[in-house]
Design a protein around this motif. Structure first.
Motif, PDB file in Angstrom:
ATOM      1  N   ALA A  27     -60.877 -49.079 -50.666  1.00 55.20           N
ATOM      2  CA  ALA A  27     -62.139 -49.548 -51.234  1.00 55.20           C
ATOM      3  C   ALA A  27     -61.912 -50.608 -52.305  1.00 55.20           C
ATOM      4  O   ALA A  27     -62.776 -51.446 -52.541  1.00 55.20           O
ATOM      5  CB  ALA A  27     -62.916 -48.372 -51.808  1.00 55.20           C
ATOM      6  N   HIS A  28     -60.759 -50.550 -52.970  1.00 52.61           N
ATOM      7  CA  HIS A  28     -60.521 -51.485 -54.068  1.00 52.61           C
ATOM      8  C   HIS A  28     -59.703 -52.702 -53.657  1.00 52.61           C
ATOM      9  O   HIS A  28     -59.341 -53.514 -54.491  1.00 52.61           O
ATOM     10  CB  HIS A  28     -59.828 -50.752 -55.227  1.00 52.61           C
ATOM     11  CG  HIS A  28     -60.695 -49.667 -55.794  1.00 52.61           C
ATOM     12  ND1 HIS A  28     -60.188 -48.530 -56.371  1.00 52.61           N
ATOM     13  CD2 HIS A  28     -62.033 -49.533 -55.827  1.00 52.61           C
ATOM     14  CE1 HIS A  28     -61.178 -47.752 -56.755  1.00 52.61           C
ATOM     15  NE2 HIS A  28     -62.312 -48.339 -56.424  1.00 52.61           N
ATOM     16  N   ASN A  70     -77.439 -50.582 -42.778  1.00 50.63           N
ATOM     17  CA  ASN A  70     -75.999 -50.643 -42.543  1.00 50.63           C
ATOM     18  C   ASN A  70     -75.377 -51.798 -43.316  1.00 50.63           C
ATOM     19  O   ASN A  70     -74.346 -51.652 -43.959  1.00 50.63           O
ATOM     20  CB  ASN A  70     -75.721 -50.833 -41.046  1.00 50.63           C
ATOM     21  CG  ASN A  70     -75.396 -49.536 -40.338  1.00 50.63           C
ATOM     22  OD1 ASN A  70     -74.320 -48.986 -40.514  1.00 50.63           O
ATOM     23  ND2 ASN A  70     -76.341 -49.045 -39.568  1.00 50.63           N
ATOM     24  N   THR A  96     -75.259 -51.324 -47.101  1.00 45.06           N
ATOM     25  CA  THR A  96     -74.415 -50.256 -47.654  1.00 45.06           C
ATOM     26  C   THR A  96     -73.264 -50.757 -48.525  1.00 45.06           C
ATOM     27  O   THR A  96     -73.115 -50.299 -49.660  1.00 45.06           O
ATOM     28  CB  THR A  96     -73.894 -49.358 -46.523  1.00 45.06           C
ATOM     29  OG1 THR A  96     -75.017 -48.823 -45.835  1.00 45.06           O
ATOM     30  CG2 THR A  96     -73.039 -48.235 -47.049  1.00 45.06           C
ATOM     31  N   PRO A  97     -72.436 -51.688 -48.046  1.00 38.40           N
ATOM     32  CA  PRO A  97     -71.338 -52.125 -48.917  1.00 38.40           C
ATOM     33  C   PRO A  97     -71.827 -52.741 -50.222  1.00 38.40           C
ATOM     34  O   PRO A  97     -71.183 -52.573 -51.257  1.00 38.40           O
ATOM     35  CB  PRO A  97     -70.584 -53.158 -48.069  1.00 38.40           C
ATOM     36  CG  PRO A  97     -71.405 -53.421 -46.887  1.00 38.40           C
ATOM     37  CD  PRO A  97     -72.381 -52.327 -46.729  1.00 38.40           C
ATOM     38  N   LEU A 136     -73.042 -49.822 -52.499  1.00 37.00           N
ATOM     39  CA  LEU A 136     -71.944 -49.019 -53.045  1.00 37.00           C
ATOM     40  C   LEU A 136     -71.161 -49.781 -54.106  1.00 37.00           C
ATOM     41  O   LEU A 136     -70.582 -49.182 -55.003  1.00 37.00           O
ATOM     42  CB  LEU A 136     -71.002 -48.590 -51.919  1.00 37.00           C
ATOM     43  CG  LEU A 136     -71.550 -47.479 -51.022  1.00 37.00           C
ATOM     44  CD1 LEU A 136     -70.659 -47.259 -49.824  1.00 37.00           C
ATOM     45  CD2 LEU A 136     -71.676 -46.189 -51.814  1.00 37.00           C
ATOM     46  N   ARG A 137     -71.126 -51.091 -54.012  1.00 38.46           N
ATOM     47  CA  ARG A 137     -70.329 -51.855 -54.960  1.00 38.46           C
ATOM     48  C   ARG A 137     -71.138 -52.373 -56.123  1.00 38.46           C
ATOM     49  O   ARG A 137     -70.664 -52.399 -57.258  1.00 38.46           O
ATOM     50  CB  ARG A 137     -69.666 -53.037 -54.248  1.00 38.46           C
ATOM     51  CG  ARG A 137     -68.435 -52.625 -53.506  1.00 38.46           C
ATOM     52  CD  ARG A 137     -68.068 -53.613 -52.436  1.00 38.46           C
ATOM     53  NE  ARG A 137     -67.247 -52.966 -51.428  1.00 38.46           N
ATOM     54  CZ  ARG A 137     -65.939 -52.816 -51.534  1.00 38.46           C
ATOM     55  NH1 ARG A 137     -65.312 -53.270 -52.577  1.00 38.46           N
ATOM     56  NH2 ARG A 137     -65.267 -52.211 -50.581  1.00 38.46           N
ATOM     57  N   ARG A 174     -74.602 -45.707 -60.166  1.00 39.16           N
ATOM     58  CA  ARG A 174     -74.860 -44.413 -59.564  1.00 39.16           C
ATOM     59  C   ARG A 174     -76.356 -44.079 -59.605  1.00 39.16           C
ATOM     60  O   ARG A 174     -76.929 -43.548 -58.670  1.00 39.16           O
ATOM     61  CB  ARG A 174     -74.081 -43.365 -60.351  1.00 39.16           C
ATOM     62  CG  ARG A 174     -73.502 -42.256 -59.539  1.00 39.16           C
ATOM     63  CD  ARG A 174     -72.429 -41.588 -60.358  1.00 39.16           C
ATOM     64  NE  ARG A 174     -71.115 -42.141 -60.046  1.00 39.16           N
ATOM     65  CZ  ARG A 174     -70.364 -41.680 -59.052  1.00 39.16           C
ATOM     66  NH1 ARG A 174     -70.784 -40.687 -58.301  1.00 39.16           N
ATOM     67  NH2 ARG A 174     -69.195 -42.205 -58.812  1.00 39.16           N
ATOM     68  N   ARG A 232     -78.618 -45.881 -57.156  1.00 37.83           N
ATOM     69  CA  ARG A 232     -78.436 -45.530 -55.750  1.00 37.83           C
ATOM     70  C   ARG A 232     -79.212 -44.281 -55.357  1.00 37.83           C
ATOM     71  O   ARG A 232     -79.247 -43.923 -54.194  1.00 37.83           O
ATOM     72  CB  ARG A 232     -76.954 -45.330 -55.458  1.00 37.83           C
ATOM     73  CG  ARG A 232     -76.314 -46.550 -54.861  1.00 37.83           C
ATOM     74  CD  ARG A 232     -74.882 -46.288 -54.519  1.00 37.83           C
ATOM     75  NE  ARG A 232     -74.005 -46.555 -55.646  1.00 37.83           N
ATOM     76  CZ  ARG A 232     -72.943 -45.830 -55.932  1.00 37.83           C
ATOM     77  NH1 ARG A 232     -72.646 -44.790 -55.201  1.00 37.83           N
ATOM     78  NH2 ARG A 232     -72.193 -46.141 -56.958  1.00 37.83           N
ATOM     79  N   ARG A 288     -70.858 -58.875 -48.118  1.00 42.24           N
ATOM     80  CA  ARG A 288     -70.248 -59.108 -49.432  1.00 42.24           C
ATOM     81  C   ARG A 288     -69.099 -60.056 -49.168  1.00 42.24           C
ATOM     82  O   ARG A 288     -68.514 -60.025 -48.096  1.00 42.24           O
ATOM     83  CB  ARG A 288     -69.738 -57.798 -50.013  1.00 42.24           C
ATOM     84  CG  ARG A 288     -68.610 -57.227 -49.217  1.00 42.24           C
ATOM     85  CD  ARG A 288     -68.331 -55.811 -49.599  1.00 42.24           C
ATOM     86  NE  ARG A 288     -67.519 -55.196 -48.579  1.00 42.24           N
ATOM     87  CZ  ARG A 288     -66.184 -55.204 -48.596  1.00 42.24           C
ATOM     88  NH1 ARG A 288     -65.544 -55.748 -49.587  1.00 42.24           N
ATOM     89  NH2 ARG A 288     -65.511 -54.637 -47.622  1.00 42.24           N
ATOM     90  N   GLU A 296     -65.068 -45.945 -46.432  1.00 41.21           N
ATOM     91  CA  GLU A 296     -64.061 -46.278 -47.447  1.00 41.21           C
ATOM     92  C   GLU A 296     -63.996 -47.792 -47.647  1.00 41.21           C
ATOM     93  O   GLU A 296     -63.997 -48.286 -48.776  1.00 41.21           O
ATOM     94  CB  GLU A 296     -62.704 -45.718 -47.012  1.00 41.21           C
ATOM     95  CG  GLU A 296     -61.532 -46.152 -47.850  1.00 41.21           C
ATOM     96  CD  GLU A 296     -61.474 -45.481 -49.209  1.00 41.21           C
ATOM     97  OE1 GLU A 296     -61.824 -44.300 -49.302  1.00 41.21           O
ATOM     98  OE2 GLU A 296     -61.072 -46.155 -50.186  1.00 41.21           O
ATOM     99  N   MET A 297     -63.980 -48.536 -46.520  1.00 48.51           N
ATOM    100  CA  MET A 297     -63.920 -49.995 -46.637  1.00 48.51           C
ATOM    101  C   MET A 297     -65.181 -50.528 -47.324  1.00 48.51           C
ATOM    102  O   MET A 297     -65.139 -51.525 -48.017  1.00 48.51           O
ATOM    103  CB  MET A 297     -63.804 -50.650 -45.258  1.00 48.51           C
ATOM    104  CG  MET A 297     -62.569 -50.306 -44.463  1.00 48.51           C
ATOM    105  SD  MET A 297     -61.017 -50.734 -45.227  1.00 48.51           S
ATOM    106  CE  MET A 297     -61.038 -52.506 -45.191  1.00 48.51           C
ATOM    107  N   ASP A 298     -66.295 -49.846 -47.109  1.00 45.82           N
ATOM    108  CA  ASP A 298     -67.546 -50.289 -47.724  1.00 45.82           C
ATOM    109  C   ASP A 298     -67.611 -49.942 -49.203  1.00 45.82           C
ATOM    110  O   ASP A 298     -68.561 -50.326 -49.882  1.00 45.82           O
ATOM    111  CB  ASP A 298     -68.746 -49.658 -46.999  1.00 45.82           C
ATOM    112  CG  ASP A 298     -69.018 -50.351 -45.676  1.00 45.82           C
ATOM    113  OD1 ASP A 298     -68.445 -51.425 -45.460  1.00 45.82           O
ATOM    114  OD2 ASP A 298     -69.803 -49.822 -44.877  1.00 45.82           O
ATOM    115  N   GLY A 299     -66.646 -49.161 -49.666  1.00 50.59           N
ATOM    116  CA  GLY A 299     -66.604 -48.879 -51.093  1.00 50.59           C
ATOM    117  C   GLY A 299     -67.068 -47.488 -51.481  1.00 50.59           C
ATOM    118  O   GLY A 299     -67.352 -47.241 -52.652  1.00 50.59           O
ATOM    119  N   THR A 316     -66.127 -44.377 -52.654  1.00 52.98           N
ATOM    120  CA  THR A 316     -64.861 -43.876 -53.184  1.00 52.98           C
ATOM    121  C   THR A 316     -64.882 -42.387 -53.487  1.00 52.98           C
ATOM    122  O   THR A 316     -63.847 -41.749 -53.475  1.00 52.98           O
ATOM    123  CB  THR A 316     -64.477 -44.635 -54.461  1.00 52.98           C
ATOM    124  OG1 THR A 316     -65.626 -44.721 -55.283  1.00 52.98           O
ATOM    125  CG2 THR A 316     -63.969 -46.017 -54.135  1.00 52.98           C
TER     126      THR A 316
END
Ligand SMILES: Nc1ncnc2c1ncn2[C@@H]1O[C@H](COP(=O)(O)OP(=O)(O)O)[C@@H](O)[C@H]1O
Ligand SMILES: [Mg+2]
Lengths: 380, 306
Positions: A73-74, A95, A98-99, A102-103, A107, A110, A166, B202-205, B207
Motif C-alpha cells: 500500500a505504501h 470501484n 476506492t483508492p 482510502l488514501r 478515517r 470515510r 490516483r 492492499e494496492m488500493d491502500g 492497510t
C-alpha cells in the motif's frame, strides 16, 4: 513517475527455486514487458515488485528508494490483475473511487453517512477525478454499473481506471489481456501503448504472449526457468537473440533450427549446404537458426529438396510446412508475397535461404557469432 | 397434439410428493387449528378463530411469545457474531486451525440432552463451577461491579430456576451450542473469497484489517450472512430440547422459558389439545414463511453480485 531497480531477487516456494538471482532495471517512463512461458516466474517477480510477495533475497528500489520492506500500500504502485479483481458489490464509480478514498480521506470522512456530509468538498474532488479518468478511458457511461453487468473488455477498462485514477509511480499489469477475445486483445494492445505514451508513466507488463511483448514494449525481458535470459528492445531481441531458447520463444511461427557442422576452418554447413559464415569453435557441431521469412521455396538446383505437408494461411501471410526428403527435418517457410499460394499440398519444392541473417548456436544453446560478416564470407 | 400433456407426467411426481409431504399436513394442521379436536374424542366442533384469539390474548401465550422472542433476540446476533468472529480467527491461523474448528464444532455434534446434564451441573447454585468461580473472586477488585458485590453478599443467582435469569441462561446455552455451525458456514464463505480481491485492496491502500474487512470480507460474505441469519433465526424459533431437558414440566420458572415449540408439545401432546397446538404451529409456520420470503428478497436485491 519513477525508475525501478530489482537486484539479485531470489524466491523459492518450498524446494522449488522460482526466481534465481534476477536483476532488472527499468528506466523512468519505460514500458517494460516480462515475457516467458507459463510458470517461469513472471508473476512472482511482478508480485515481489508490488510487495504482494516477499523475496527471499535481493532488493527492490523504486525511484531510488529501497522499498524491499515497505508494504504494498505504501509503494504507491498500481496493479491491474488478470482477473481484474474489481469489487463486485461496488459500482464502477465506487470501484474507481476506492483508492482515492482510502488514501486521501481521513478515517472520519470515510464513515458511511457522516463522511460524505462532513467532507463534502473532498468527496466532490474524488468524484471529479473519477469522472475525468472515466472520460480518458471512455467508460463514463458505465460508471453506475456493477462489474457483473460489464463485458470482459469493459471490466478491463474499469480495472485500468481504478489503477489510473490516483497518479501511481508505476503501473503493474499481470496478463491483463488474456481474458479477452482475440480481436479485442489486438485492439487493446494499441490502446495500452497509446495510454502509456499519454500518461508518460512507467509500465511493467507481464505476458506469456511474445506478440504482445514485441508490439507494445520499449524493452522486453525474456524469462525462462526463473532467469532473465535477455533484456532489450523488441527488435533487438528478435534480430539478435542471446540464446537458442530466446530465439525459439520470440517470433511466430517459430525459428527453424537445423543441425549444422563446422569444419576446421570454421566454415559452417547445414544439411549439406554451406552457409557463408565463419565460426571460431572447438566443437564440430552447431545449430543453425533460420526464421521462416529467411527461407523461400525457389531454392534452385542446390536448394533442400522437400515436400509441402501443410499450408498455414494467415491471410496476410502464407506459411508452408516442408518435410525434407533427405533428413528427418521439417521447415516452416514463408511463401513469397508476389506468388502467394502457387504451391499446393504434396508438391515437391526446393527450399532456399537468404544467408545474411542466419543465427548460430553451440549445442548447449549459447549464441555463436560469425567472425566474418555474411556478405564478406560469401564473396570470399 | 397427443403429447402436449407430457409435461404433466414430468412434474407429477414432484407435485404429488409436495402435496403429500408438505401441503397435506399443513392443510390438516390449519383445519385442525379451527377445531377443538382432541385425540381419542369421537368428534369435534368447529370453533372458528377461537384458538387464535386465545393465542393473541391469553397471558400464557404472551409469555410464550416473550420467551421465544427473547431467545431469538439473544441467540441470533450472538451466534452469528461469534460464528463470524471464530471463522475469521481460524481463517487467519496458519497452524492448529483444524483443532479449533473441531473444538468449536463439538457442541453442534453433541446431543444437547446429554450436554444438558453437564450444564445443569455447572450451573448448580452451590456446587456448580460457575457460581464457585464467581465466589472465588469475592474480595477482588471485581467486586467494584455492583452485581458481583451483591452476589458475594446474598449469594449468586440460581441460574436455571430464577425467573429473571432462566431464559437468558437457556439462550446462552443456545449460543454455545449453535455458533460452531455458523462458524463452519462462514469458513466456507471465507475460503471462496478470491485472494486477488485482498491484494487489490492492499494496492488500493487498505492497510488495516478493519478496512480490508469492510471493503472485501464483509461484502463478499453477504450471501453467506443472509443464509446464516435465516437458518439461525429458524433454528432459534425451533428451540425445544434445552427447555424440555431443563424444565420437563411447565416451561421454567413462571413460564419464563415457555418457548413456542415447547408450547406446541405441551398443548398438543401432553394435554391432548390438538386444536390449540395446531394453531400455534400455524403461527410458527407463518413466522418461518415471512423470514424465508425476506431472505429471498434480500438475496435478490442486495447480495446478487454475479
Ligand atoms: N504461492 C505459491 N506457492 C507455491 N508455488 C508457487 C506459488 N506461486 C507460484 N508458484 C510456483 O512458482 C512458479 C512460477 O509461478 P508464476 O510466477 O505464477 O509463473 P508465471 O510466469 O506463469 O506467471 C510456478 O511453478 C508456480 O507453480
Ligand atoms: Mg502468471
Amino acid at each position: 513517475m519513477a525508475s525501478i531497480e530489482l537486484s539479485r531477487i531470489q524466491k523459492r516456494f518450498g524446494t522449488a527455486e522460482v526466481l534465481k538471482d534476477v536483476t532488472l532495471s527499468i528506466a523512468d517512463r519505460e514500458f517494460v514487458t516480462l515475457v516467458g512461458p507459463s510458470g517461469c516466474g513472471k508473476s512472482t517477480l511482478l508480485r515481489i515488485l508490488a510487495g504482494l510477495e516477499a523475496a527471499d533475497g535481493g532488493t527492490v528500489q523504486i525511484a531510488g528508494q529501497d522499498m524491499t520492506r515497505v508494504r504494498p500500500a505504501h509503494r504507491n504502485l498500481a496493479m491491474v490483475f488478470q482477473s481484474y479483481a474489481l469489487y463486485p458489490h461496488l459500482t464502477i464509480a465506487q470501484n474507481m473511487a476506492t483508492p482515492l478514498k482510502l488514501r486521501d480521506l481521513s478515517r472520519w470522512a470515510r464513515l458511511p453517512v457522516i463522511g460524505p456530509l462532513s467532507a463534502r468538498s473532498a468527496y466532490r474532488a474524488i468524484g471529479e477525478q473519477v469522472r475525468e479518468t472515466a472520460r480518458t478511458l471512455q467508460i463514463e457511461a458505465l460508471l453506475d454499473r456493477k462489474p457483473s453487468q460489464l463485458s470482459g473488455g469493459q471490466r478491463q477498462r474499469a480495472a485500468l481506471g481504478r489503477a489510473m485514477v490516483r497518479q501511481p509511480v508505476a503501473f503493474l499489469m499481470d496478463e491483463p489481456l488474456s481474458n479477452l477475445d482475440a480481436a479485442l486483445r489486438v485492439h487493446m494492445r494499441a490502446e495500452l501503448s497509446e495510454l502509456h505514451r499519454r500518461l508518460g508513466a512507467t509500465f511493467v507488463y507481464v505476458t506469456h504472449d511474445q506478440a504482445e511483448a514485441l508490439t507494445m514494449s520499449d524493452k522486453m525481458a525474456v524469462m525462462m526457468g526463473g532467469r532473465i535470459l535477455q533484456f532489450g528492445p523488441p527488435d533487438q531481441v528478435f534480430a539478435n537473440p542471446a540464446t537458442l531458447d530466446v530465439a525459439e520463444f520470440v517470433g511466430s511461427p517459430k525459428i527453424n533450427i537445423l543441425p549444422g557442422e563446422v569444419d576446421h576452418d570454421g566454415r559452417v554447413s547445414a544439411l549439406g549446404r554451406g552457409i557463408p559464415a565463419r565460426l571460431l569453435v572447438d566443437g564440430r557441431l552447431a545449430k543453425v537458426g533460420l526464421r521462416p521469412e529467411q527461407l523461400h521455396l525457389d531454392g534452385g538446383a542446390d536448394g533442400w529438396l522437400g515436400r509441402v505437408v501443410h499450408r498455414e494461411n494467415l491471410g496476410h501471410d502464407l506459411y508452408f510446412h516442408v518435410a525434407l526428403d533427405a533428413d528427418d527435418q521439417r521447415l516452416v517457410v514463408r511463401g513469397a508475397q508476389d506468388r502467394n499460394g502457387a504451391e499446393s499440398l504434396g508438391d515437391a519444392v526446393r527450399v532456399g535461404f537468404k544467408p545474411d541473417r542466419a543465427l548460430f548456436f553451440a549445442p548447449d544453446g549459447t549464441r555463436l557469432h560469425s567472425v566474418v560478416p555474411a556478405k564478406l564470407a560469401e564473396s570470399a | 397434439m397427443q403429447n402436449s400433456r407430457a409435461h404433466l407426467w414430468f412434474i407429477a411426481p414432484a407435485l404429488i410428493l409436495i402435496f403429500l409431504i408438505l401441503m397435506l399436513p399443513i392443510g390438516l394442521a390449519a383445519a385442525m387449528s379451527l377445531t377443538d379436536y382432541a385425540l381419542g374424542n369421537p368428534g369435534f366442533n368447529w370453533v372458528g378463530l377461537e384458538n387464535y384469539e386465545r393465542i393473541f390474548t391469553r397471558s400464557t401465550y404472551e409469555r410464550m411469545f416473550g420467551a421465544t422472542f427473547r431467545y431469538v433476540a439473544v441467540v441470533v446476533p450472538m451466534s452469528v457474531g461469534l460464528g463470524l468472529g471464530a471463522a475469521l480467527l481460524i481463517h487467519s491461523l496458519t497452524r492448529f486451525g483444524n483443532l479449533y474448528k473441531t473444538i468449536y464444532f463439538l457442541p453442534v455434534m453433541a446431543a444437547l440432552i446429554a450436554m444438558a446434564i453437564v450444564w445443569e451441573f455447572a450451573l448448580h447454585p452451590t456446587v456448580g463451577i460457575v457460581n464457585r468461580s464467581l465466589e472465588a473472586f469475592c474480595g477482588t477488585p471485581l467486586e467494584l461491579w455492583r452485581w458481583h458485590a451483591n452476589g458475594c453478599e446474598n449469594g449468586f443467582p440460581l441460574w436455571l430456576s430464577d425467573r429473571d435469569y432462566a431464559i437468558w441462561t437457556v439462550a446462552f446455552i443456545g449460543v454455545w451450542q449453535g455458533f460452531g455451525f455458523n462458524m463452519v458456514l462462514y469458513l466456507a464463505g471465507l475460503t471462496s473469497i478470491s485472494p486477488s480481491l485482498y491484494q487489490a485492496a492492499e494496492m488500493d491502500g487498505a492497510t488495516s484489517g478493519w478496512e480490508r474487512f469492510r471493503l472485501v470480507t464483509w461484502p463478499m460474505l453477504g450471501p453467506t450472512t443472509v443464509f446464516v441469519v435465516t437458518i439461525t433465526i429458524i433454528r432459534s424459533f425451533q428451540v425445544f430440547d434445552t427447555v424440555e431437558a431443563f424444565y420437563p414440566q411447565g416451561g421454567g420458572p413462571g413460564k419464563s422459558v415457555y418457548v413456542m415449540m415447547f408450547a406446541i408439545y405441551e398443548k398438543a401432546i401432553q394435554q391432548n389439545l390438538m386444536g390449540i397446538g395446531a394453531a400455534i404451529t400455524i403461527v410458527f409456520l407463518a413466522f418461518v414463511m415471512i423470514l424465508t420470503l425476506a431472505q429471498r428478497w434480500l438475496v435478490e436485491r442486495r447480495t446478487h453480485y454475479v
